[in-house]
Enzyme design. Sequence first.
Site, PDB file in Angstrom:
ATOM      1  N   ASP A  72       0.862  -1.186   0.000  1.00  0.00           N
ATOM      2  CA  ASP A  72       0.000   0.000   0.000  1.00  0.00           C
ATOM      3  C   ASP A  72       0.894   1.231   0.000  1.00  0.00           C
ATOM      4  O   ASP A  72       2.120   1.112  -0.118  1.00  0.00           O
ATOM      5  CB  ASP A  72      -0.970   0.003   1.193  1.00  0.00           C
ATOM      6  CG  ASP A  72      -2.301   0.699   0.859  1.00  0.00           C
ATOM      7  OD1 ASP A  72      -2.281   1.922   0.643  1.00  0.00           O
ATOM      8  OD2 ASP A  72      -3.344   0.023   0.790  1.00  0.00           O
ATOM      9  N   HIS A 103     -12.299  -1.673  -8.478  1.00  0.00           N
ATOM     10  CA  HIS A 103     -13.549  -0.889  -8.607  1.00  0.00           C
ATOM     11  C   HIS A 103     -13.304   0.598  -8.306  1.00  0.00           C
ATOM     12  O   HIS A 103     -14.160   1.427  -8.535  1.00  0.00           O
ATOM     13  CB  HIS A 103     -14.678  -1.468  -7.734  1.00  0.00           C
ATOM     14  CG  HIS A 103     -14.587  -1.108  -6.276  1.00  0.00           C
ATOM     15  ND1 HIS A 103     -15.694  -1.002  -5.468  1.00  0.00           N
ATOM     16  CD2 HIS A 103     -13.522  -0.834  -5.483  1.00  0.00           C
ATOM     17  CE1 HIS A 103     -15.317  -0.681  -4.250  1.00  0.00           C
ATOM     18  NE2 HIS A 103     -14.012  -0.577  -4.225  1.00  0.00           N
TER      19      HIS A 103
HETATM   20  C1  LIG Z   1     -10.725   0.861  -1.043  1.00  0.00           C
HETATM   21  S1  LIG Z   1      -9.228   0.621  -0.233  1.00  0.00           S
HETATM   22  C2  LIG Z   1      -9.158  -1.136  -0.146  1.00  0.00           C
HETATM   23  C3  LIG Z   1      -8.295  -1.635   0.952  1.00  0.00           C
HETATM   24  C4  LIG Z   1      -8.310  -3.145   1.183  1.00  0.00           C
HETATM   25  N1  LIG Z   1      -7.890  -3.862   0.025  1.00  0.00           N
HETATM   26  C5  LIG Z   1      -9.685  -3.596   1.611  1.00  0.00           C
HETATM   27  O1  LIG Z   1     -10.423  -4.182   0.830  1.00  0.00           O
HETATM   28  O2  LIG Z   1     -10.079  -3.337   2.754  1.00  0.00           O
HETATM   29  C6  LIG Z   1      -8.054   1.018  -1.494  1.00  0.00           C
HETATM   30  C7  LIG Z   1      -6.626   0.963  -1.037  1.00  0.00           C
HETATM   31  O3  LIG Z   1      -5.762   1.261  -2.158  1.00  0.00           O
HETATM   32  C8  LIG Z   1      -4.673   2.005  -1.684  1.00  0.00           C
HETATM   33  N2  LIG Z   1      -4.054   2.722  -2.815  1.00  0.00           N
HETATM   34  C9  LIG Z   1      -4.546   3.780  -3.501  1.00  0.00           C
HETATM   35  N3  LIG Z   1      -3.705   4.149  -4.478  1.00  0.00           N
HETATM   36  C10 LIG Z   1      -2.666   3.314  -4.414  1.00  0.00           C
HETATM   37  C11 LIG Z   1      -1.485   3.164  -5.199  1.00  0.00           C
HETATM   38  N4  LIG Z   1      -1.233   3.961  -6.254  1.00  0.00           N
HETATM   39  N5  LIG Z   1      -0.646   2.169  -4.877  1.00  0.00           N
HETATM   40  C12 LIG Z   1      -0.912   1.335  -3.820  1.00  0.00           C
HETATM   41  N6  LIG Z   1      -2.012   1.429  -3.048  1.00  0.00           N
HETATM   42  C13 LIG Z   1      -2.880   2.403  -3.349  1.00  0.00           C
HETATM   43  C14 LIG Z   1      -5.288   2.917  -0.638  1.00  0.00           C
HETATM   44  O4  LIG Z   1      -4.331   3.458   0.233  1.00  0.00           O
HETATM   45  C15 LIG Z   1      -6.285   1.974   0.036  1.00  0.00           C
HETATM   46  O5  LIG Z   1      -5.722   1.322   1.129  1.00  0.00           O
END
Ligand SMILES: C[S@@+](CC[C@H](N)C(=O)[O-])C[C@H]1O[C@@H](n2cnc3c(N)ncnc32)[C@H](O)[C@@H]1O
Length: 456
Positions: A312, A358
């Site tokens: 992340d 999504h």
């Molecule tokens: C909707 S959350 C989902 C978190 C987890 N997978 C869950 O289902 O509970 C989206 C995650 O993507 C991460 N994220 C967003 N952009 C990112 C990037 N460019 N690289 C890595 N992680 C990223 C955010 O920090 C967040 O934790």
Amino acid sequence: MRPEIRQLWHSWNRMRAASKATPAMPPSELTTATMPPSELTTLASRISALTTELTTLLTAANAPSPSLTSLTAPETYPPDEAAQATRLALIDAATQLRDLAIGPAEWWKMAALTCTDDLMLLTVFTETALWTAVPLSGPGISHASLSAKTGIPPRLLARLLRHAMTLGLFTSTNAELITHTPLSATVCRNEGIRSFLGHCTDEVARGIPFATAVAREEGEGPKVGRTVVARALWPGCGDEVGFWKFLEEEPWRVERFGRAMRGMGVSMASLVEGFAWGGLGEGLVVDVGGSLGHVSCAIAAVNPDLKFVVQDVPKLAAEFESVRPVEFRDRVSFQAHDFFAEQPVRGADVYLFKHILHDWADAYALRIIRALVPALKTGARIVVFDAVLPPRGVLPNHAERLVTALDLQMWMVLGARERSAEMWRELFSAADSRLSVVGIKLVDGGMGIVEVEFKG
Ligand SMILES: C[S@@+](CC[C@H](N)C(=O)[O-])C[C@H]1O[C@@H](n2cnc3c(N)ncnc32)[C@H](O)[C@@H]1O
């Protein structure tokens, strides 16, 4: 008493008396035996039958009875498939009966007023931490103390609480002390729900005034910097600087979002049980965009041979270390990684994307998948856990509403969408011809597990 108040008082009393009066017997030719059943009575009978069925299922599962008054009542229903299906059918029938009893004109009066007032109320209660200011046990808290704790003047606080009570939030004792109901107690106990409320009432709601302009000017898939929420919160920051980048700028926001994701725990059991994790033996799983590692830890708990790398944004590293249960220290680690960059962990057995794709319109999702491809070994699996939109009318309306609400939230915040089975297939084959969807398992609440194989 002033005459107009006396008059109001009398008419209110008359209404109350009328509602308690025994209705006159209908003429014999109009008895219910000869009248065709009305929609009201048909729905009421259905509700009665479904309630009996649900109660029987709960008793068989040894589950405690649900309650609107007891703070020890369960916060969720058992995952048992039959109980869930009956519960959803009951919710739909009860909602229809409620709508019928309200009638269209009053329905709109209520909806127009309460959609704004309820949002305002939830915003104020969340921002002033009123949820946790009311104790979960003991005799309750006085208006004066609650006012001091929240900074809301006592008379206004009383008005807000009175409206909240119409929603089943909080109650007051004879001694005018405020106490919790099961509904408000659930928010008080659950940091994840409070964090999700914070995200919705703060980041998402602030975008509403911009929605029409974005719909007209940008359409379905605006660039991440031109979404409804980006326009409201971070105007003029460039087309490619979106929600996630902004969260990183303000660590408390990224932490709140991480807590919301962890606490809402959407269908974790379906993911843990819905894929053959055990078949991976001592395999390696990369949890891409895995936030604070709650998903990996849940899978690790029942698969003691598996190892996990949670990837992340770098800002989550410290919070990840502080919340990771000690028993997973050797098997669940954190790696800062931008999923638009080439995947650094090569040759893992599974790359898990839970509630990641999504978040991104197709143009971005394709870039994320293509950045992963060079790391894939033949036979590697990509496991996606997201909504799988069924055709309209397949889900019970309550479940459909959850899915459509999530879909529109994706659009407002990220310019993204939920996808149907067909859309998932098209996305992966467009990303790389060696990627093939080998299974889609539908789980509860419109969610699904999409299994993709790299053919090499
Ligand atoms: C909707 S959350 C989902 C978190 C987890 N997978 C869950 O289902 O509970 C989206 C995650 O993507 C991460 N994220 C967003 N952009 C990112 C990037 N460019 N690289 C890595 N992680 C990223 C955010 O920090 C967040 O934790």
